[in-house]
Design a protein around this motif. Structure first.
Motif, PDB file in Angstrom:
ATOM      1  N   ARG A 123       0.817  -1.217   0.000  1.00 49.29           N
ATOM      2  CA  ARG A 123       0.000   0.000   0.000  1.00 49.29           C
ATOM      3  C   ARG A 123       0.848   1.262   0.000  1.00 49.29           C
ATOM      4  N   TYR A 124       2.164   1.111   0.169  1.00 55.94           N
ATOM      5  CA  TYR A 124       3.013   2.275   0.358  1.00 55.94           C
ATOM      6  C   TYR A 124       4.211   2.223  -0.585  1.00 55.94           C
ATOM      7  N   GLU A 125       4.714   3.377  -0.924  1.00 53.60           N
ATOM      8  CA  GLU A 125       5.958   3.480  -1.681  1.00 53.60           C
ATOM      9  C   GLU A 125       6.863   4.490  -0.994  1.00 53.60           C
ATOM     10  N   PHE A 126       8.117   4.108  -0.823  1.00 53.33           N
ATOM     11  CA  PHE A 126       9.101   4.983  -0.192  1.00 53.33           C
ATOM     12  C   PHE A 126      10.384   4.972  -1.014  1.00 53.33           C
ATOM     13  N   ASP A 127      11.112   6.080  -0.908  1.00 55.01           N
ATOM     14  CA  ASP A 127      12.437   6.104  -1.524  1.00 55.01           C
ATOM     15  C   ASP A 127      13.419   5.253  -0.726  1.00 55.01           C
ATOM     16  N   TYR A 128      13.331   5.333   0.615  1.00 52.80           N
ATOM     17  CA  TYR A 128      14.277   4.621   1.479  1.00 52.80           C
ATOM     18  C   TYR A 128      13.548   3.896   2.600  1.00 52.80           C
ATOM     19  N   LEU A 129      13.896   2.633   2.783  1.00 51.91           N
ATOM     20  CA  LEU A 129      13.538   1.868   3.973  1.00 51.91           C
ATOM     21  C   LEU A 129      14.814   1.717   4.791  1.00 51.91           C
ATOM     22  N   ILE A 130      14.810   2.241   6.007  1.00 50.55           N
ATOM     23  CA  ILE A 130      15.980   2.181   6.883  1.00 50.55           C
ATOM     24  C   ILE A 130      15.707   1.185   8.008  1.00 50.55           C
ATOM     25  N   ILE A 131      16.467   0.089   8.022  1.00 46.91           N
ATOM     26  CA  ILE A 131      16.350  -0.936   9.063  1.00 46.91           C
ATOM     27  C   ILE A 131      17.286  -0.527  10.206  1.00 46.91           C
ATOM     28  N   ASN A 132      16.774   0.273  11.116  1.00 44.77           N
ATOM     29  CA  ASN A 132      17.607   0.811  12.200  1.00 44.77           C
ATOM     30  C   ASN A 132      17.309   0.177  13.550  1.00 44.77           C
ATOM     31  N   SER A 133      16.655  -0.987  13.548  1.00 46.21           N
ATOM     32  CA  SER A 133      16.359  -1.692  14.800  1.00 46.21           C
ATOM     33  C   SER A 133      17.658  -2.134  15.485  1.00 46.21           C
ATOM     34  N   PRO A 134      17.755  -2.011  16.798  1.00 49.04           N
ATOM     35  CA  PRO A 134      18.979  -2.425  17.490  1.00 49.04           C
ATOM     36  C   PRO A 134      19.258  -3.912  17.287  1.00 49.04           C
ATOM     37  N   PRO A 135      20.476  -4.280  16.885  1.00 52.22           N
ATOM     38  CA  PRO A 135      20.817  -5.700  16.724  1.00 52.22           C
ATOM     39  C   PRO A 135      20.925  -6.377  18.084  1.00 52.22           C
ATOM     40  N   GLY A 196      20.537  -0.668   6.265  1.00 55.94           N
ATOM     41  CA  GLY A 196      20.370  -0.963   7.675  1.00 55.94           C
ATOM     42  C   GLY A 196      21.175  -2.111   8.211  1.00 55.94           C
ATOM     43  N   VAL A 197      20.753  -2.538   9.401  1.00 49.20           N
ATOM     44  CA  VAL A 197      21.489  -3.481  10.234  1.00 49.20           C
ATOM     45  C   VAL A 197      21.101  -4.916   9.911  1.00 49.20           C
ATOM     46  N   ALA A 198      22.048  -5.827  10.089  1.00 46.00           N
ATOM     47  CA  ALA A 198      21.795  -7.258   9.919  1.00 46.00           C
ATOM     48  C   ALA A 198      21.009  -7.773  11.110  1.00 46.00           C
ATOM     49  N   THR A 199      19.698  -7.532  11.093  1.00 41.18           N
ATOM     50  CA  THR A 199      18.843  -7.975  12.189  1.00 41.18           C
ATOM     51  C   THR A 199      17.524  -8.478  11.620  1.00 41.18           C
ATOM     52  N   GLY A 200      16.674  -9.079  12.461  1.00 41.37           N
ATOM     53  CA  GLY A 200      15.478  -9.792  12.008  1.00 41.37           C
ATOM     54  C   GLY A 200      14.689  -9.104  10.908  1.00 41.37           C
ATOM     55  N   PRO A 201      14.312  -7.812  11.065  1.00 42.23           N
ATOM     56  CA  PRO A 201      13.493  -7.166  10.034  1.00 42.23           C
ATOM     57  C   PRO A 201      14.161  -7.034   8.679  1.00 42.23           C
ATOM     58  N   MET A 202      15.490  -7.173   8.632  1.00 41.21           N
ATOM     59  CA  MET A 202      16.184  -7.047   7.338  1.00 41.21           C
ATOM     60  C   MET A 202      15.941  -8.255   6.435  1.00 41.21           C
ATOM     61  N   TRP A 203      15.838  -9.462   7.027  1.00 41.72           N
ATOM     62  CA  TRP A 203      15.920 -10.663   6.204  1.00 41.72           C
ATOM     63  C   TRP A 203      14.775 -10.796   5.207  1.00 41.72           C
ATOM     64  N   THR A 204      13.557 -10.443   5.597  1.00 41.83           N
ATOM     65  CA  THR A 204      12.440 -10.613   4.671  1.00 41.83           C
ATOM     66  C   THR A 204      12.456  -9.597   3.543  1.00 41.83           C
ATOM     67  N   THR A 205      13.309  -8.569   3.650  1.00 41.24           N
ATOM     68  CA  THR A 205      13.451  -7.642   2.518  1.00 41.24           C
ATOM     69  C   THR A 205      14.253  -8.276   1.383  1.00 41.24           C
ATOM     70  N   PHE A 206      14.945  -9.371   1.679  1.00 41.25           N
ATOM     71  CA  PHE A 206      15.630 -10.145   0.637  1.00 41.25           C
ATOM     72  C   PHE A 206      14.651 -11.209   0.141  1.00 41.25           C
ATOM     73  N   ASN A 207      13.825 -10.840  -0.830  1.00 43.12           N
ATOM     74  CA  ASN A 207      12.822 -11.792  -1.295  1.00 43.12           C
ATOM     75  C   ASN A 207      12.732 -11.792  -2.818  1.00 43.12           C
ATOM     76  N   ILE A 208      12.122 -12.834  -3.354  1.00 44.68           N
ATOM     77  CA  ILE A 208      12.079 -12.992  -4.814  1.00 44.68           C
ATOM     78  C   ILE A 208      11.158 -11.981  -5.474  1.00 44.68           C
ATOM     79  N   PHE A 209      10.298 -11.346  -4.704  1.00 47.57           N
ATOM     80  CA  PHE A 209       9.308 -10.444  -5.282  1.00 47.57           C
ATOM     81  C   PHE A 209       9.856  -9.041  -5.502  1.00 47.57           C
ATOM     82  N   ASN A 210      10.955  -8.701  -4.839  1.00 46.14           N
ATOM     83  CA  ASN A 210      11.514  -7.357  -5.040  1.00 46.14           C
ATOM     84  C   ASN A 210      12.926  -7.365  -5.613  1.00 46.14           C
ATOM     85  N   LYS A 211      13.460  -8.547  -5.923  1.00 49.06           N
ATOM     86  CA  LYS A 211      14.872  -8.624  -6.304  1.00 49.06           C
ATOM     87  C   LYS A 211      15.196  -7.815  -7.557  1.00 49.06           C
TER      88      LYS A 211
END
Length: 238
Positions: A123-135, A196-211
């Protein structure tokens, strides 16, 4: 029924269930129960869709296979421990041998997430997604919220549309809107750049639908190169 377990963090279990999904697709006669911390179950449940995998807590029955990369010091003794992709190709060969199954992870692209919920309309479009959650596992030893706050401020001042995963008080934040890791993966499909950081929320951004949609990725991780896509740059410190 085959039982596996991983007592550690959300990211470890996400990566493992991505593997189990592929095992099930290649072996439709098999059923799995994966044991992990119940606090992760709601986040992991979308990965079970359409496949015979269930989740249980950490009451682990005899014969259950430890699916943590650090079991028997495997990760810590491995010569490829600093190369995330090539290490995991070998890890899943090793784990498959323990499970007495052929590995379904043959190349880098097999490590991308592909479960159906990630392909929901964004539903949203952004220029930048920043994964800044504490590792939570010392993945980025010099992590500071201030570094990412400055980065967000600079981008916003240049007119870019930015969203973060941890509050900055400057732009929208997924945590404040109770986004799951699946929601963040879906959100990433409408983002041009991911940092962003190598933490849980980052991993699902590596998916076949956005590659083929994400234009660039900047990945902060102290001890590993994480080249899951050609356009990923790994930085070992801030």
């Amino acid at each position: 029924m085959i039982h596996t377990y991983n007592e550690y963090h959300l990211g470890d279990n996400l990566v493992h269930l991505n593997y189990l999904r592929r095992v099930c697709k290649e072996n439709p006669d098999l059923e799995f129960t994966h044991h992990c911390n119940p606090m992760h179950h709601s986040q992991l449940t979308p990965l079970l869709e359409d496949l015979p995998i269930s989740l249980q807590g950490l009451s682990i029955p005899p014969g259950t296979v430890n699916a943590w990369i650090g079991r028997d010091n495997y990760f810590y003794n491995h010569p490829l421990q600093h190369d995330w992709v090539n290490f995991h190709l070998e890890w899943f060969d090793h784990l498959s041998n323990l499970l007495e199954l052929p590995s379904p992870i043959a190349c880098r692209e097999d490590l991308l997430f592909e479960y159906p919920a990630l392909n929901a309309p964004t539903r949203y479009e952004f220029d930048y997604l920043i994964i800044n959650s504490p590792p939570q596992s010392n993945q980025l030893r010099d992590y500071t919220p201030e570094f990412f706050n400055k980065r967000v401020r600079d981008l916003a001042n240049k007119g870019y549309k930015v969203i973060t995963t941890y509050p900055t008080g400057l732009v929208p934040c997924t945590l404040e809107h109770h986004f799951t890791v699946t929601d963040i993966g879906v959100l990433s499909n409408g983002c041009k750049h991911i940092e962003g950081v190598a933490t849980g929320p980052m991993w699902t951004t590596f998916n076949i639908f956005n590659k083929d949609k994400v234009l660039s990725r900047k990945f902060y991780c102290s001890d590993q190169i994480v080249n899951l896509t050609d356009n990923t740059t790994t930085l070992n410190k801030l």
